[in-house]
Design a protein around this motif. Structure first.
Motif, short mmCIF file in Angstrom:
data_model
loop_
_atom_site.label_atom_id
_atom_site.label_comp_id
_atom_site.label_asym_id
_atom_site.label_seq_id
_atom_site.Cartn_x
_atom_site.Cartn_y
_atom_site.Cartn_z
N ARG A 3 0.82 -1.20 0.00
CA ARG A 3 0.00 0.00 0.00
C ARG A 3 0.86 1.27 0.00
O ARG A 3 0.55 2.28 -0.64
N GLU A 4 2.01 1.22 0.71
CA GLU A 4 2.89 2.38 0.77
C GLU A 4 3.42 2.74 -0.62
O GLU A 4 3.61 3.91 -0.94
N ALA A 5 3.67 1.72 -1.44
CA ALA A 5 4.15 1.98 -2.80
C ALA A 5 3.06 2.65 -3.63
O ALA A 5 3.35 3.54 -4.44
N PHE A 6 1.81 2.22 -3.44
CA PHE A 6 0.71 2.84 -4.17
C PHE A 6 0.57 4.30 -3.76
O PHE A 6 0.41 5.18 -4.62
N ASP A 7 0.63 4.57 -2.47
CA ASP A 7 0.52 5.95 -2.00
C ASP A 7 1.67 6.80 -2.54
O ASP A 7 1.49 7.98 -2.85
N GLU A 8 2.85 6.19 -2.64
CA GLU A 8 4.01 6.91 -3.17
C GLU A 8 3.79 7.26 -4.64
O GLU A 8 4.08 8.39 -5.07
N THR A 9 3.29 6.31 -5.40
CA THR A 9 2.99 6.57 -6.80
C THR A 9 1.90 7.62 -6.95
O THR A 9 1.99 8.52 -7.79
N LEU A 10 0.87 7.49 -6.13
CA LEU A 10 -0.26 8.41 -6.19
C LEU A 10 0.17 9.85 -5.96
O LEU A 10 -0.37 10.79 -6.54
N ARG A 11 1.17 10.02 -5.13
CA ARG A 11 1.66 11.37 -4.82
C ARG A 11 2.17 12.09 -6.06
O ARG A 11 2.15 13.32 -6.13
N TRP A 12 2.61 11.33 -7.07
CA TRP A 12 3.19 11.94 -8.26
C TRP A 12 2.26 11.89 -9.46
O TRP A 12 2.64 12.29 -10.56
N LEU A 13 1.02 11.43 -9.26
CA LEU A 13 0.03 11.48 -10.34
C LEU A 13 -0.62 12.85 -10.36
O LEU A 13 -1.10 13.34 -9.33
#
Length: 403
Positions: A227-237
């Protein structure tokens, strides 16, 4: 250089270098002019801690290569000003890396120049002084132009295969870097030369489409787990084009080829950092499904997918590779991509294929099987990038930049 070296000149070089590619378009570099002396301009580039990817880029590979791409773009721009990059030193590791170098007037490097390690003592893994230990390094950078740096683009849309152009581009790169190991396997051909410790023997191989699709299916959910990786990716969308950050950094809906209405709807669904978990989970499932289909679409629609390439070095694990080496690999990658652009080709990066253990092992196996044996056995490879390459089938949107 015929005119005096000024701070304005250096700032102009920084502007050009900012067009270098970076993971998630994070632009993690903080360049600073330290001083200008008779020897040239002393530059320091630090890592912006707010622009790293500590979850998905655990070992700092993408960060180091992003910095390397920036350095190479700066060196190319400097060459047109009659300057050469010298004394490149890389200190730190993972997500805390600092680069220093000198931009000096072109000409022979002073005898005995070498890039010291962080404590002043020579180190085997510290990048040698560009243009001093290897004069041809500066010649390679000078072989490109500012216009090529500014027009290079990543294309995440549909790419049309042109294997002949890919072959010609790889051959051109091989001619520029004759000391590298180059295993070119698009048609079973193998071109191998002696390894150069500076770049650890880069290996280039074409990945069969069946293996690529299978690896991509395994890797497709990688940016979203854990989930942390998804949140990290989401931050840059950047899904809403009304967001002030839309023109600054990150992956915009336009560059991701998302329809404006759908992108804005997704942005509203998420509602910022305080969005409920169920909304984020729903979007994550949608992205995984969409990503799986997008991986297969080129084959379904065009019947011929673009060429799929993987680049690797001899290593068992990313943790074995130093920050200095990641930076050098980034410089080489920038050169290769510029040569692709010179041949009318664009790339679409698939970082998850080398970041996830199983797909990375599948790519490494392709590299191992196609490489000739050495010293009685096959080398062990670590992929450091994987991408599709072909001709764009339409206009390509420009990614935003801070500078």
């Amino acid at each position: 250089m015929t005119r005096p070296l000024t701070a304005e000149t250096i700032e102009g070089l920084f502007d050009i270098a900012s067009r270098a590619p970076s993971a998630h378009n994070t632009q993690p570099w903080l360049p600073r002019l330290l001083e200008i002396t008779e020897a040239g301009a002393r530059i320091r580039v630090r890592t912006d801690a707010e622009r790293t990817l500590p979850v998905s880029d655990e070992h700092g590979a993408d960060l180091g290569m992003s910095l390397g791409c920036w350095v190479e773009a700066c060196a190319i721009a400097a060459a047109e000003e009659g300057l050469r990059l010298r004394e490149l030193t890389v200190t730190g590791e993972r997500h805390d890396v600092t680069l220093t170098f000198l931009l000096a007037p072109a000409g022979p490097a002073p005898a005995g120049d070498a890039a010291p390690s962080g404590d002043g003592a020579p180190a085997a893994d510290t990048a040698p002084a560009a243009d001093a230990a290897d004069p041809s390094d500066a010649e390679v950078s000078a072989g490109f132009s500012i216009a090529e740096v500014l027009t290079r683009q990543v294309d995440r849309g549909r790419l049309r295969r042109d294997t002949a152009a890919v072959e010609a581009a790889v051959a051109e790169y091989a001619a520029l870097r004759p000391q590298a190991i180059l295993d070119r396997t698009a048609h079973g051909e193998v071109h191998r030369q002696e390894a150069d410790d500076r770049i650890s023997g880069i290996v280039i191989a074409q990945v069969p489409e069946a293996i690529w699709v299978k690896a991509a299916r395994y890797a497709q959910s990688a940016p979203f787990e854990p989930r942390e990786a998804f949140d990290e990716t989401l931050r840059w969308l950047r899904l809403d084009d009304r967001d002030p950050r839309y023109r600054e950094d990150g992956l915009t809906a336009e560059t991701l080829r998302l329809p404006r209405r759908a992108a804005r709807l997704a942005a509203r669904l998420l509602g910022g950092d305080e969005a409920p978990d169920e909304a984020r989970d729903r979007l994550r499932d949608m992205l995984v499904t969409a990503g799986a289909w997008s991986t297969m679409l080129p084959t379904f629609i065009a019947r011929r997918a673009p060429d799929r390439l993987a680049l690797a070095i001899e290593a068992r694990h990313p943790s074995e590779v130093s920050a200095e080496r990641w930076v050098l690999l980034g410089r080489e990658l920038m050169r290769l991509w510029l040569i692709f652009a010179r041949h009318g080709l664009r790339v679409s990066v698939e970082s998850q294929l080398k970041d996830v253990q199983l797909p990375a092992a599948m790519l490494a196996d392709v590299l191992r099987r196609t490489a000739p044996a050495r010293n009685g056995g096959k080398p062990v490879y670590q992929p450091f990038t994987a991408f599709s390459v072909g001709r764009s089938t339409g206009p390509v949107p420009r990614s935003p930049r801070l500078r």
